[in-house]
Design a protein around this motif. Structure first.
Motif, PDB file in Angstrom:
ATOM      1  N   CYS A 109       0.823  -1.212   0.000  1.00 54.24           N
ATOM      2  CA  CYS A 109       0.000   0.000   0.000  1.00 54.24           C
ATOM      3  C   CYS A 109       0.856   1.260   0.000  1.00 54.24           C
ATOM      4  O   CYS A 109       0.490   2.269  -0.622  1.00 54.24           O
ATOM      5  N   ARG A 110       1.962   1.220   0.683  1.00 53.29           N
ATOM      6  CA  ARG A 110       2.866   2.374   0.678  1.00 53.29           C
ATOM      7  C   ARG A 110       3.398   2.640  -0.720  1.00 53.29           C
ATOM      8  O   ARG A 110       3.507   3.800  -1.150  1.00 53.29           O
ATOM      9  N   CYS A 111       3.743   1.569  -1.448  1.00 49.16           N
ATOM     10  CA  CYS A 111       4.254   1.747  -2.807  1.00 49.16           C
ATOM     11  C   CYS A 111       3.195   2.367  -3.715  1.00 49.16           C
ATOM     12  O   CYS A 111       3.490   3.236  -4.538  1.00 49.16           O
ATOM     13  N   ARG A 118       8.312   8.613  -6.736  1.00 50.12           N
ATOM     14  CA  ARG A 118       8.546   7.523  -7.681  1.00 50.12           C
ATOM     15  C   ARG A 118       7.649   7.680  -8.907  1.00 50.12           C
ATOM     16  O   ARG A 118       6.577   8.278  -8.846  1.00 50.12           O
ATOM     17  N   SER A 119       8.117   7.102 -10.004  1.00 51.90           N
ATOM     18  CA  SER A 119       7.327   7.131 -11.241  1.00 51.90           C
ATOM     19  C   SER A 119       6.225   6.069 -11.173  1.00 51.90           C
ATOM     20  O   SER A 119       6.316   5.115 -10.405  1.00 51.90           O
ATOM     21  N   PRO A 120       5.182   6.205 -11.979  1.00 55.03           N
ATOM     22  CA  PRO A 120       4.105   5.204 -11.982  1.00 55.03           C
ATOM     23  C   PRO A 120       4.598   3.804 -12.329  1.00 55.03           C
ATOM     24  O   PRO A 120       4.112   2.819 -11.766  1.00 55.03           O
ATOM     25  N   LEU A 121       5.547   3.695 -13.261  1.00 56.59           N
ATOM     26  CA  LEU A 121       6.066   2.387 -13.635  1.00 56.59           C
ATOM     27  C   LEU A 121       6.787   1.726 -12.463  1.00 56.59           C
ATOM     28  O   LEU A 121       6.606   0.525 -12.196  1.00 56.59           O
ATOM     29  N   ALA A 124       4.285   0.486  -9.948  1.00 55.08           N
ATOM     30  CA  ALA A 124       3.579  -0.720 -10.400  1.00 55.08           C
ATOM     31  C   ALA A 124       4.462  -1.958 -10.255  1.00 55.08           C
ATOM     32  O   ALA A 124       4.002  -3.014  -9.777  1.00 55.08           O
ATOM     33  N   VAL A 125       5.732  -1.829 -10.646  1.00 53.12           N
ATOM     34  CA  VAL A 125       6.650  -2.978 -10.545  1.00 53.12           C
ATOM     35  C   VAL A 125       6.884  -3.347  -9.082  1.00 53.12           C
ATOM     36  O   VAL A 125       6.858  -4.535  -8.705  1.00 53.12           O
ATOM     37  N   ALA A 126       7.125  -2.328  -8.245  1.00 57.22           N
ATOM     38  CA  ALA A 126       7.378  -2.597  -6.831  1.00 57.22           C
ATOM     39  C   ALA A 126       6.152  -3.203  -6.156  1.00 57.22           C
ATOM     40  O   ALA A 126       6.255  -4.141  -5.357  1.00 57.22           O
ATOM     41  N   THR A 131       3.515  -7.781  -3.810  1.00 50.38           N
ATOM     42  CA  THR A 131       2.307  -8.612  -3.753  1.00 50.38           C
ATOM     43  C   THR A 131       2.656 -10.083  -3.927  1.00 50.38           C
ATOM     44  O   THR A 131       2.083 -10.960  -3.258  1.00 50.38           O
ATOM     45  N   THR A 132       3.613 -10.373  -4.802  1.00 55.29           N
ATOM     46  CA  THR A 132       4.063 -11.754  -4.973  1.00 55.29           C
ATOM     47  C   THR A 132       4.679 -12.288  -3.690  1.00 55.29           C
ATOM     48  O   THR A 132       4.394 -13.420  -3.261  1.00 55.29           O
ATOM     49  N   VAL A 133       5.529 -11.482  -3.064  1.00 59.32           N
ATOM     50  CA  VAL A 133       6.139 -11.896  -1.802  1.00 59.32           C
ATOM     51  C   VAL A 133       5.079 -12.082  -0.722  1.00 59.32           C
ATOM     52  O   VAL A 133       5.111 -13.047   0.059  1.00 59.32           O
ATOM     53  N   ASN A 134       4.119 -11.170  -0.668  1.00 63.32           N
ATOM     54  CA  ASN A 134       3.067 -11.265   0.340  1.00 63.32           C
ATOM     55  C   ASN A 134       2.210 -12.518   0.137  1.00 63.32           C
ATOM     56  O   ASN A 134       1.829 -13.182   1.105  1.00 63.32           O
ATOM     57  N   THR A 135       1.912 -12.841  -1.125  1.00 63.46           N
ATOM     58  CA  THR A 135       1.148 -14.057  -1.400  1.00 63.46           C
ATOM     59  C   THR A 135       1.920 -15.301  -0.980  1.00 63.46           C
ATOM     60  O   THR A 135       1.347 -16.260  -0.435  1.00 63.46           O
ATOM     61  N   PHE A 136       3.228 -15.294  -1.211  1.00 62.76           N
ATOM     62  CA  PHE A 136       4.069 -16.413  -0.783  1.00 62.76           C
ATOM     63  C   PHE A 136       4.008 -16.594   0.734  1.00 62.76           C
ATOM     64  O   PHE A 136       3.776 -17.701   1.236  1.00 62.76           O
TER      65      PHE A 136
END
Length: 203
Positions: A109-111, A118-121, A124-126, A131-136
């Protein structure tokens, strides 16, 4: 007995001289069961059935009810929890994974809310990577809870609650910082709306 027209050669008689059955001329037929040596069965090594070959997962250590003892696997076959010390370490690891779930969700959420530096790109990447790490972490914590051990299950639940409390404190700090920098209520409301459900991973 000699029949007319038959040669001198004859098949071996099955009847002995005394009228008994002559077994010398009969060849034994192969049988599936050998009674010699105490009636042992023939080896069936060619018909061995391994559980892995049959695709049957071994449920060793898995229980369908809550228990407090040892003798269970956690995540890997090699991690066999057999002593009180190993169970204590398993509980600590479960606590840490449970705590990381809401904390990483807060970072996601901070990202998404960081629109100035930071730029929008990059955001989005961060956000996608976090989110992948959090799902893991989320699914690892779920699998730990599924061991049905009371201590490990409690470690996951308490860790999740502790991580949510820490994320809430960090969220309050962000709100105060935004209020101090902007001096308005609008920016604070925006920050709250983007991080109020960080413990669930939604922004």
């Amino acid at each position: 007995m000699s029949m007319p027209g038959m040669g001198s050669t004859s098949q071996p008689s099955m009847m002995g001289g005394g009228g008994g059955m002559n077994m010398a001329g009969m060849s034994p037929q192969p049988t599936m069961m050998s009674m010699g040596g105490g009636g042992s069965m023939p080896s069936m090594s060619g018909m061995n059935m391994d559980d892995d070959d049959m695709g049957m997962a071994k449920m060793e250590g898995m229980k369908a009810y809550f228990f407090t003892g040892e003798g269970f696997h956690m995540l890997l076959k090699e991690t066999n929890i057999r002593t009180n010390t190993e169970r204590a370490w398993a509980t600590v690891v479960a606590f840490l994974f449970g705590m990381l779930v809401p904390l990483v969700a807060y970072c996601v959420c901070r990202c998404k809310a960081d629109e100035k530096s930071r730029s929008p790109l990059w955001r989005a990447v961060a956000a996608g990577a976090l989110t992948t790490v959090n799902t893991f972490f989320h699914y690892i914590a779920m699998l730990m809870a599924m061991t049905m051990n009371v201590y490990v299950f409690a470690g996951v639940v308490v860790g999740h609650g502790f991580g949510a409390a820490v994320a809430s404190l960090l969220q309050g700090r962000d709100e105060r910082r935004v209020a101090a920098e902007s001096g308005g209520v609008e920016e604070v409301s925006k920050q709250v709306s983007t991080t109020s459900v960080a413990d669930e991973g939604h922004c």
